[in-house]
Scaffold this motif. Structure first.
Motif, short mmCIF file in Angstrom:
data_model
loop_
_atom_site.label_atom_id
_atom_site.label_comp_id
_atom_site.label_asym_id
_atom_site.label_seq_id
_atom_site.Cartn_x
_atom_site.Cartn_y
_atom_site.Cartn_z
N ILE A 42 0.87 -1.19 0.00
CA ILE A 42 0.00 0.00 0.00
C ILE A 42 0.90 1.23 0.00
CG2 ILE A 42 -1.75 1.31 1.28
CD1 ILE A 42 -2.82 -1.38 2.31
N LEU A 43 0.75 2.01 -1.05
CA LEU A 43 1.55 3.24 -1.19
C LEU A 43 0.70 4.43 -0.78
CD1 LEU A 43 4.00 4.90 -2.36
CD2 LEU A 43 2.75 4.91 -4.53
N VAL A 44 1.17 5.18 0.20
CA VAL A 44 0.51 6.45 0.50
C VAL A 44 1.18 7.45 -0.44
CG1 VAL A 44 -0.17 8.06 2.30
CG2 VAL A 44 0.31 5.67 2.89
N GLY A 84 5.59 5.12 2.33
CA GLY A 84 5.28 6.56 2.35
C GLY A 84 6.02 7.24 1.20
N ASP A 85 5.30 8.06 0.46
CA ASP A 85 5.86 8.72 -0.72
C ASP A 85 6.48 10.05 -0.31
OD1 ASP A 85 6.37 8.83 -3.41
OD2 ASP A 85 4.32 9.32 -4.01
N MET A 86 7.74 10.26 -0.65
CA MET A 86 8.40 11.51 -0.25
C MET A 86 7.95 12.64 -1.17
SD MET A 86 12.09 10.21 1.07
CE MET A 86 12.32 11.75 1.95
N VAL A 114 10.06 3.97 2.06
CA VAL A 114 9.66 5.22 1.41
C VAL A 114 9.83 5.06 -0.10
CG1 VAL A 114 10.32 6.67 3.37
CG2 VAL A 114 11.99 6.27 1.54
N LYS A 115 9.17 5.95 -0.85
CA LYS A 115 9.37 6.01 -2.31
C LYS A 115 9.82 7.41 -2.66
CE LYS A 115 5.92 6.31 -5.46
NZ LYS A 115 6.34 7.55 -6.15
N LEU A 116 10.71 7.49 -3.63
CA LEU A 116 11.06 8.82 -4.15
C LEU A 116 11.28 8.73 -5.65
CD1 LEU A 116 14.39 8.84 -4.59
CD2 LEU A 116 14.36 9.11 -2.12
N VAL A 177 11.43 -0.77 -8.02
CA VAL A 177 11.35 0.47 -8.78
C VAL A 177 10.01 0.53 -9.51
CG1 VAL A 177 12.72 -0.55 -10.69
CG2 VAL A 177 12.48 1.92 -10.54
N VAL A 178 9.35 1.67 -9.35
CA VAL A 178 8.12 1.93 -10.11
C VAL A 178 8.53 2.43 -11.50
CG1 VAL A 178 6.09 3.46 -10.29
CG2 VAL A 178 6.72 2.47 -8.07
N LEU A 179 7.93 1.82 -12.53
CA LEU A 179 8.14 2.27 -13.91
C LEU A 179 6.85 2.91 -14.37
CD1 LEU A 179 9.77 -0.98 -15.45
CD2 LEU A 179 10.90 0.91 -14.24
O1 KIV Z 1 1.83 9.21 -5.91
C1 KIV Z 1 1.47 8.13 -6.38
O2 KIV Z 1 0.34 7.67 -6.16
C2 KIV Z 1 2.42 7.39 -7.18
C3 KIV Z 1 1.96 6.15 -7.86
C4 KIV Z 1 0.99 6.45 -8.92
C5 KIV Z 1 3.06 5.28 -8.33
O3 KIV Z 1 3.54 7.79 -7.30
#
Ligand code: KIV
Length: 262
Positions: A42-44, A84-86, A114-116, A177-179
Motif C-alpha cells: 500500500i503506497l501512501v 510513504g511517498d516523499m 519510502v518512495k522517491l 522500482v516503479v516504472l
Molecule cells: O503518488 C502516487 O500515487 C504514485 C503512484 C501512482 C506510483 O507515485
C-alpha cells in the motif's frame, strides 16, 4: 494468519514469477479495504494532492500532510507493506534533510519504506537513505514531480536513459522500482535486466507487479483519466446517486422513517 509482507517476500515473488499488487490509499477505511482484499503493498502516494486535496499537481503536498495520511493508513494495515511517498522538495535539496524526512515515515507514521522519484540524479540520495536502514522504492520514467521539466505528463521513450536509470537505482540500493509511463517493450527489458522487482503503472504487462491509484480504479474521480487506468467500479456515480436519494427523501419527508426513530 497471513504473514506481513517484507522485502524478502517481494524478492521471492519476483523469483517465482508471482505478480506483486500495489495500490494507493490515503485514509483508514480504504487502507483497511485494500489490506483485507489481499494487496501486497500500500503506497501512501503524493497523488494525495490530486485525488484528495483537489490540487492540479502533486507539487504542493507537504511532509506533514504525508506523515498524517501515512499514519492513519498504517493504523489500518495488518498484512501489506506500507510505503510513504516523499513529497516534492523533501529530498531533492539536501542529503541530510532527505534522510531525516525519510526517517519520519518510519518513526512517526508506521511505514516500513519510502518512495522517491528520479533515476541517476537521485541515486546518491537512495544510497544515503538505504544506508540509514530505510528501504527505498525508486520511481523512474514519467515522474509527476518533474511535470514542469518534462513539459507535461508525457510517456518516456528514451530506452538507453531509462535502462541506465533503472540500473543506477538498483545499484544504489533501491528494493524495487516503479516504472511509470513507459512503453511495454522497454519496461520488459528493464524488468529482465534487474534483480529487484519492477512495479508498472502505464508500463504494460511485463513488469513484476502493477500499481494503480485507488480513486482511479474505483471510478471516484471526475474528469480525464489516463489510458492506462482500468475502472473496476463507478463509485462516484453510486455515491452521487445515494446522496441525491437522501436529499430527495429528506425533502419529501420519507426519511427518517419509523425504523430510524427511537
Ligand atoms: O503518488 C502516487 O500515487 C504514485 C503512484 C501512482 C506510483 O507515485
Amino acid at each position: 494468519m497471513q504473514q506481513r509482507i517484507t522485502l524478502t517476500s517481494l524478492y521471492k515473488m519476483k523469483e517465482k514469477g508471482e505478480k506483486i499488487v500495489e495500490i494507493t490509499a490515503y485514509d483508514y477505511p480504504f487502507a483497511k479495504i485494500t489490506d483485507e482484499s489481499g494487496v501486497h503493498v500500500i503506497l501512501v502516494g503524493d497523488s494525495l494532492g490530486m485525488v484528495v486535496q483537489g490540487e492540479s499537481s502533486t507539487l504542493p503536498v507537504t511532509m506533514d500532510e504525508m506523515i498524517y495520511h501515512t499514519r492513519i493508513v498504517s493504523k489500518a494495515v495488518k498484512h501489506a507493506m506500507v510505503i510513504g511517498d516523499m513529497p516534492f522538495m523533501s529530498y531533492q535539496a539536501d542529503i541530510s534533510a532527505a534522510i531525516a524526512n525519510a526517517g519520519r515515515f518510519l518513526k512517526e507514521a508506521g511505514a516500513s519504506a519510502v518512495k522517491l522519484e528520479g533515476g541517476a540524479s537521485v541515486s546518491r540520495l537512495i544510497k544515503a537513505i538505504t544506508e540509514a536502514s530505510i528501504p527505498v522504492q525508486a520511481h523512474i520514467g514519467l515522474t509527476p514531480q518533474s511535470v514542469h521539466q518534462m513539459g507535461g505528463y508525457k510517456v518516456q521513450r528514451d530506452e538507453e536513459r531509462l535502462l541506465a536509470d533503472a540500473l543506477e537505482v538498483e545499484a544504489a540500493g533501491a528494493f524495487s522500482v516503479v516504472l511509470e509511463g513507459i512503453p511495454p517493450d522497454i519496461a520488459q527489458k528493464i524488468t529482465n535486466a534487474l534483480k529487484i522487482p519492477t512495479i508498472g503503472i502505464g508500463a504494460g504487462p511485463h513488469c513484476d507487479g502493477q500499481v494503480l491509484v485507488i480513486h482511479d480504479l474505483l471510478g471516484l474521480r471526475d474528469g480525464h483519466v489516463a489510458k492506462f487506468v482500468k475502472k473496476y467500479a463507478d463509485i462516484r456515480t453510486q455515491a452521487a446517486d445515494a446522496v441525491k436519494a437522501y436529499v430527495s427523501e429528506v425533502q419529501s419527508g420519507d426519511f427518517p422513517a419509523k425504523e430510524h426513530c427511537y
